[in-house]
Write a protein that holds these residues in place. Structure first.
Motif, PDB file in Angstrom:
ATOM      1  N   LEU A  21       0.759  -1.105   0.029  1.00 23.27           N
ATOM      2  CA  LEU A  21      -0.090   0.115   0.038  1.00 23.27           C
ATOM      3  C   LEU A  21       0.916   1.323   0.125  1.00 23.27           C
ATOM      4  O   LEU A  21       0.593   2.115  -0.559  1.00 23.27           O
ATOM      5  CB  LEU A  21      -1.001   0.107   1.367  1.00 23.27           C
ATOM      6  N   ASN A  22       1.958   1.358   0.827  1.00 19.75           N
ATOM      7  CA  ASN A  22       2.875   2.391   0.748  1.00 19.75           C
ATOM      8  C   ASN A  22       3.489   2.830  -0.330  1.00 19.75           C
ATOM      9  O   ASN A  22       3.693   3.993  -0.695  1.00 19.75           O
ATOM     10  CB  ASN A  22       3.890   2.312   1.961  1.00 19.75           C
ATOM     11  N   ARG A  24       2.243   2.502  -3.355  1.00 27.12           N
ATOM     12  CA  ARG A  24       1.252   3.038  -4.245  1.00 27.12           C
ATOM     13  C   ARG A  24       1.002   4.643  -4.058  1.00 27.12           C
ATOM     14  O   ARG A  24       0.940   5.253  -2.959  1.00 27.12           O
ATOM     15  CB  ARG A  24      -0.389   2.503  -3.896  1.00 27.12           C
ATOM     16  N   ASP A  26      -0.799   6.798  -5.522  1.00 21.83           N
ATOM     17  CA  ASP A  26      -1.864   7.262  -5.315  1.00 21.83           C
ATOM     18  C   ASP A  26      -2.899   6.850  -4.091  1.00 21.83           C
ATOM     19  O   ASP A  26      -4.124   7.358  -3.661  1.00 21.83           O
ATOM     20  CB  ASP A  26      -2.927   7.084  -6.594  1.00 21.83           C
ATOM     21  N   ALA A  27      -2.188   6.032  -3.244  1.00 13.12           N
ATOM     22  CA  ALA A  27      -2.853   5.782  -2.134  1.00 13.12           C
ATOM     23  C   ALA A  27      -3.571   6.436  -1.168  1.00 13.12           C
ATOM     24  O   ALA A  27      -4.675   6.498  -0.974  1.00 13.12           O
ATOM     25  CB  ALA A  27      -2.092   4.674  -1.156  1.00 13.12           C
ATOM     26  N   LYS A  28      -2.732   7.585  -0.790  1.00  9.90           N
ATOM     27  CA  LYS A  28      -3.151   8.795   0.123  1.00  9.90           C
ATOM     28  C   LYS A  28      -4.434   9.360  -0.566  1.00  9.90           C
ATOM     29  O   LYS A  28      -5.367   9.803   0.047  1.00  9.90           O
ATOM     30  CB  LYS A  28      -2.193   9.536   0.791  1.00  9.90           C
ATOM     31  N   GLU A  31      -7.497   7.504  -0.397  1.00  5.63           N
ATOM     32  CA  GLU A  31      -7.947   7.297   1.095  1.00  5.63           C
ATOM     33  C   GLU A  31      -8.545   8.614   1.499  1.00  5.63           C
ATOM     34  O   GLU A  31      -9.693   8.504   2.075  1.00  5.63           O
ATOM     35  CB  GLU A  31      -6.800   7.199   1.794  1.00  5.63           C
TER      36      GLU A  31
END
Length: 447
Positions: A21-22, A24, A26-28, A31
């Motif tokens: 996840l870290n 990625r 675009d993850a934040k 989210e």
């Protein structure tokens, strides 16, 4: 080491998932958007709004929408709407409604008797048998299917809404349903005990008769006493006054609706391996009126499914249909479109299933009934459909929805059409005796 221990989630797995996840970029961003707005709003594709413009090449004028309020009677509202459309046109009654409360009363009364019969039929089975557990999970509910309403009308007729209007309990049905189901479960205890004690059929019938009398009283208290004779008084759209005296619910139906309900048949599209096309099906323990019309579906290809609906629309008659309304739909905008949301792109995961897989694995089934009142044909092929809902005029376009053709293919399961539109092959198939499906089959879902 057991298979369960091998499958247990380890701290190493969690660390690996978090590291992925870290990584990625675009993850934040995703989210923040999803935690603030939710999955649907974040994945909404606004291009769908343009595609679903409410303009149709074939469109019936069906007037103001009805409102089922906080009840699950969509199937009943939709069916009565198809009947009132023609009545309103013929007698110049633009916003006229038939009484949904009247048919609701007799449906619940008959469902109670149907439940008692199923309890007696399964009284020799243990409480933990699947059939008994299925019966006790929901002894009765607001929902139903087309054939069940036909069974009520054929026995009891119908009345104008002015003769038996809505009550608190018809419009907000949870209290009535909770109380009635409590009574039915209590009565099931009594009936099963009587059978276990080898009580005579006469004594069981007497106990059942007492139970039905109590159900009738409960329904009168909550829904009002059903009309037996009445005067139909109205002023038409030209301001002309009319009164028709001493009608019964059946004579009103014969005079003002007059459909031969035997001509209207249920057509389904269920592309699962256990249901070959051009065959008929019924569902065990599904119904309301004992001795009345049974539920019967003819399963056809989606191509035939749409052709039949279009044929009826072209003749100026609306089409009752059942679908899974919660899938890829925007209630407020009144849009049902497979492109309305793109969850796959937002979440970067594949959530795609076939229609058959959704049915087989419990991801979809018929949850709602509405009325098709128009279709947009381009080069003879449908692109979108006009839908009359029963959620009032504050949603969609004054209560009307737009359904894309792709949404119909994926999430529509049932239409009702006059059998005159069936081909010779389909008419012969529809006349065949049905295969009996298990009570929990998805085609037994109540809208």
């Amino acid at each position: 080491m057991s298979n369960e221990n091998q499958a247990a989630i380890s701290s190493d797995q969690i660390a690996r998932y978090q590291a992925s996840l870290n990584d990625r970029k675009d993850a934040k961003v995703v989210e923040r958007a999803v935690t603030h707005q939710g999955i649907l709003a974040t994945s909404a594709d606004f291009a769908s709004n343009t595609d679903m413009t409410p303009v149709f090449s074939i469109e019936l004028d069906t007037g103001k929408v009805a409102n089922q309020k906080q009840s699950g009677r969509c199937w009943m509202f939709a069916a009565l709407n198809t009947m009132r459309h023609e009545l309103a046109k013929q007698f110049k009654l633009k916003d006229f409604e038939l009484s949904q409360n009247y048919t609701n009363f007799w449906d619940k009364f008959e469902k109670a008797n149907y439940f008692y019969q199923n309890v007696l039929n399964t009284a020799d089975q243990p409480l933990n048998s699947r059939k008994v557990a299925f019966l006790m999970a929901t002894p009765q509910q607001d929902g139903g299917q087309w054939d069940m309403l036909c069974a009520v009308i054929e026995k009891y007729g119908i009345v104008p809404k002015s003769v038996m209007p809505e009550t608190y309990n018809s419009a907000k049905s949870s209290e009535l349903n909770g109380t009635l189901n409590k009574k039915l479960r209590k009565d099931a205890v009594t009936l099963r005990d009587l059978v276990a004690k080898n009580t005579s059929d006469k004594e069981i019938a007497a106990a059942r008769d007492k139970m039905l009398g109590e159900v009738y009283r409960l329904l009168c208290y909550t829904l009002g006493e059903p009309a037996q004779k009445f005067d139909f008084e109205y002023r038409d759209d030209d301001k002309n006054y009319h009164i028709d005296r001493d009608l019964t619910p059946k004579s009103f139906y014969d005079k003002y609706v007059g459909w031969n309900l035997a001509d209207y048949v249920s057509i389904i599209n269920a592309p699962t391996a256990d249901k070959p096309y051009n065959k008929t099906y019924t569902i065990e323990m599904l119904g309301n009126v004992l001795g009345g019309r049974a539920v019967k579906h003819l399963n056809v290809t989606m191509d035939d499914f749409k052709k039949l609906a279009i044929a009826q629309l072209k003749d100026g008659q609306s089409v009752w249909f059942g679908c899974d309304v919660g899938q890829s739909s925007d209630r407020q905008k009144g849009i049902m479109d497979t492109k309305a949301y793109d969850k796959n792109a937002l979440l970067d995961m594949d959530l795609t299933m076939t229609k058959a897989q959704r049915l087989d694995y419990g991801e979809s089934l018929m949850t709602h009934a509405m009325v098709i009142t128009g279709v947009d044909l381009v080069d003879g092929q449908p692109t979108k459909w006009k839908v009359e809902n029963s959620w009032g005029d504050k949603v969609g376009t004054k209560g009307y929805f737009v359904m894309s053709d792709s949404w119909m293919e994926e999430y529509c399961y049932q239409v009702v059409v006059n059998k005159k539109y069936l081909s010779d092959e389909l008419r012969q198939a529809q006349a065949e005796a049905p295969t009996v499906l298990a009570p929990w089959d998805p085609m037994g879902a109540l809208a």
